[in-house]
Design an enzyme around this catalytic site. Sequence first.
Site, PDB file in Angstrom:
ATOM      1  N   CYS D  33       0.821  -1.213   0.000  1.00  0.00           N
ATOM      2  CA  CYS D  33       0.000   0.000   0.000  1.00  0.00           C
ATOM      3  C   CYS D  33       0.855   1.263   0.000  1.00  0.00           C
ATOM      4  CB  CYS D  33      -0.908   0.087   1.206  1.00  0.00           C
ATOM      5  SG  CYS D  33      -1.290  -1.457   1.972  1.00  0.00           S
ATOM      6  N   ASP D  35       2.674   2.433   2.568  1.00  0.00           N
ATOM      7  CA  ASP D  35       2.843   3.084   3.861  1.00  0.00           C
ATOM      8  C   ASP D  35       3.245   2.063   4.910  1.00  0.00           C
ATOM      9  OD1 ASP D  35       2.002   5.857   3.367  1.00  0.00           O
ATOM     10  OD2 ASP D  35       0.042   4.977   2.932  1.00  0.00           O
ATOM     11  N   CYS D  58       3.850   8.539   2.279  1.00  0.00           N
ATOM     12  CA  CYS D  58       3.628   9.834   1.656  1.00  0.00           C
ATOM     13  C   CYS D  58       3.685  10.950   2.684  1.00  0.00           C
ATOM     14  CB  CYS D  58       2.273   9.838   0.975  1.00  0.00           C
ATOM     15  SG  CYS D  58       0.915   9.637   2.131  1.00  0.00           S
ATOM     16  N   CYS D 102      -4.357   7.455   6.038  1.00  0.00           N
ATOM     17  CA  CYS D 102      -3.068   7.608   6.717  1.00  0.00           C
ATOM     18  C   CYS D 102      -3.271   7.883   8.211  1.00  0.00           C
ATOM     19  CB  CYS D 102      -2.250   8.737   6.101  1.00  0.00           C
ATOM     20  SG  CYS D 102      -1.719   8.368   4.423  1.00  0.00           S
TER      21      CYS D 102
END
Lengths: 385, 385, 126, 126
Positions: D33, D35, D58, D102
């Site tokens: 993904c 992350d 990110c 996130c």
Amino acid sequence: MNRIYMDHAATTPVRPEVLEAMLPYFNTEFGNPSSVYSWGRSARKALDSARDLVAELLGASASEIVFTAGGSEGANMAVKGVAWADQGRGKHIITSAIEHHAVLDTVLWLEKQGFEVTVLPVDEFGSVSPAQVREALRPDTILVSIMHANNEVGTIQPISEIGAIVREHGAKFHTDAVQTAGVLELDVQALNVDLLSISAHKFYGPKGVGALYVRKGVRLHPLVHGGAQEKGRRAGTENTAGIVGMAKALELAQAERVDENARLTKMRDRLIQGLQKIPHTRVNGSLEQRLPNNVNVCFEFIEGESMLLNLDLRGIAASSGSACTSGSLDPSHVLLAMGLSHEIAHGSLRLTLGRDNTEADVDVVLQEVPGIVERLRAMSPLYQG
Amino acid sequence: MNRIYMDHAATTPVRPEVLEAMLPYFNTEFGNPSSVYSWGRSARKALDSARDLVAELLGASASEIVFTAGGSEGANMAVKGVAWADQGRGKHIITSAIEHHAVLDTVLWLEKQGFEVTVLPVDEFGSVSPAQVREALRPDTILVSIMHANNEVGTIQPISEIGAIVREHGAKFHTDAVQTAGVLELDVQALNVDLLSISAHKFYGPKGVGALYVRKGVRLHPLVHGGAQEKGRRAGTENTAGIVGMAKALELAQAERVDENARLTKMRDRLIQGLQKIPHTRVNGSLEQRLPNNVNVCFEFIEGESMLLNLDLRGIAASSGSACTSGSLDPSHVLLAMGLSHEIAHGSLRLTLGRDNTEADVDVVLQEVPGIVERLRAMSPLYQG
Amino acid sequence: MYSDKVMDHFTNPRNVGEIPDADGVGEVGNARCGDIMKLWIKVENNVITDIKFKTFGCGAAIATSSMITELAIGKTVEEAEQITNSQVAEALEGLPPVKMHCSNLAAEALEAAIEDYRKRTANTAS
Amino acid sequence: MYSDKVMDHFTNPRNVGEIPDADGVGEVGNARCGDIMKLWIKVENNVITDIKFKTFGCGAAIATSSMITELAIGKTVEEAEQITNSQVAEALEGLPPVKMHCSNLAAEALEAAIEDYRKRTANTAS
Ligand SMILES: Cc1ncc(COP(=O)(O)O)c(C=O)c1O
Ligand SMILES: Cc1ncc(COP(=O)(O)O)c(C=O)c1O
């Protein structure tokens, strides 16, 4: 020679304020709105503002606006998009005989691909009847597409009423509002529509850009697949300059429309009254439910193009049928649907007024047309004097 | 802060000469090209000249050029258009795993509508092999779509060779030349293609306009039905200003491309060599068959977006994956197809050079990137120093 | 769109009108297609001495009608019969592709008038 | 795209690093993904006295990691457990819709670290 442009239903010039709003997005704020860096972000911001503005002007929310490359794409996207998405529920589509080809040809193509189509007739004024829509609805009807106002004869349709009927039934309802954006009040709630398409170049915005309103919850297959732009509903790097221009143009038009319509209506009515004085002349379309800028008449015994050429020689730009089909040999499908004979339908003249027209222009037209008609009739084997 | 734009594969600014060529068509020569009067005729003339010019630059004839609203529309029109027109002959389509989503998503949608699709793999450099195309061809294959050069890693495909194989077989062959127009020589005869799509904003023309080459005799259902524009192949009032701008931009780019490519290649190679000095760095794509302006590297252990944000803070505009898919959570489908792991694919950086870049820009980038990579790695749980 | 020559014949069409005591009359086309041409000829000693037309139609239809009257006048009936539609189009310095059918129509109108003339003379001869 | 607060935490992330003798460690996400977050906590008298993170991801992933360390520090373990992803997003003055996940991840990483801490203390207690 003073040139007079009276074909605003075909297209309009970009207003200076609109062009000015567009300019920065060609080579200063030129970034791809999908990019994360500052160039991209400022383009994104411009897009977002334009979307908010267009949404507000249509009574919609921003997420319901999809930017397109014009009215034809919008109509195709609406009609094919719903047809593909909802074909599991049914395959019947209803439209009217006086739609623009962007809807009509799309529906007829879908018919060849296995859909069933009902093309509703219109009355002598070019009006679609809500009762006929109600009768035509079937359990498997998934989509109804009826234009807001006709581009040739200017007849305004009872969209709100038709929309209520279609909604009650549960089908989706699209209206082609290309001729009414910037002219009539466009409120997607009051109009009871699920989809509504507009095209910037008809209201003093740039060519090649438009918008499609898609009510929240309405499923649509994309016409253009690819990138994630427009929330996956329409791929392609966004035409930022064009979109900014469209929003500005729509804002200006909506702000000025009431005063401008009054001015245009006066000129329109003077033109209609003046032209009616020519013998064997017929006014096409409704006199009540009519766009404020539309004049459409048929002069019997003569043909449209030769009239247009004569007007052009005198500096007057007008149209016969719709610009899109000129070059074709068929007379206007709209006039035929209204019951006119081929012979008479061939002799139609459309004058559509706009921002740049004045009462003096009306004088010139009223002065020139009778002579042209007379001259062409003298040449016509159909005219017996 | 001096801003450096190194994302020319995403979009380019409109050149001043191009904007100047466009301006008259917004509000002076604004007529509808389909109209008979003088405003319409001068717009028609401008369209005709633009079509002649684009045709000449592609080695085509004018009637083979269809103007579109960009690369995505062109690809959709080519792929769906042929699929619909030729489905009576077969329903098998071949494409590659590294196509732009405008082709890939279109083909996958067609698959859901009952077509059969073969998605060819690529090698570690992102190349499609002609031999694999030959093997994949079946009696019912109607269309092959392979891009001319990839937008992410810059790998140039052996289009001419593939085209010869497809032609021998009798299927139609489309190439997405969005990244090569204005950069490589585009000769539709030498390339052996039946359809080729380009998009103006990639070669310093305006956004929202493109062209599709359609070889004489190739049948296509329209994507956008309606008016008779573009010989019935694409309805909608023509975006005259945009089309004139595209023709001008392509003309300039083709005239300058040899010198400009030499300049870009030098900068590109210096960037690649400089970035490779950073440990755990991988260059993506072919070093031989590569666009002169493309740099694509993966820095292990770090993620792309956080790198882009850091670069942006230093005034450098770059990309990771393609701009169209940023915002998505998936890493580049192109890098994955080339065999990279998800982890590494997430850390890609694309720098694409253009007219406004100088060697000094290259210096700045080479100076800034190592520190950013180091800083992000220090923050990364994957990096062990 | 139209050549100067077409526009010249459109704005100043030659030989518009009718010949009340014509020796032959031809009418072709119909309102459905949007073009109707009617041609009158006067023939003396097998030569077309007078010719007139009336046309309902587009610019090209009017110009081709006008042009064919110019091409036909002074010719013998046999010569006039040989006039082809491409000659009409050529004499007008070309026509847009969508309008080529109009030159067809003009040639057909002349043919029809000549045929009518032949029928009449055959009748009087017998 | 990002709020000033996000950019602040992205450019000056608080509490980056590792705690070698941490009392709890949590790792969530995966490279697929894009992350991965790893969180170390130090707990004294049931209070989080130190917290550090490392993140592969990110801008939003880095900023939410940084923010959750600020929100958690000084809190009791029970209080820290109550921190929701929407609190993280709010504290950052919002996140773009596509990046909301996130903040989820950050809350999950803290939860995982606390769970690890609990497991360890349960082991030493038994
Ligand atoms: C290879 C390729 N194909 C197609 C497109 C789509 O072009 P457009 O954004 O003009 O629709 C792009 C760029 O976004 C591209 O790089
Ligand atoms: C009613 C109507 N619908 C659709 C269109 C098509 O719009 P565009 O030419 O912008 O594609 C037009 C104009 O041409 C129109 O008048």
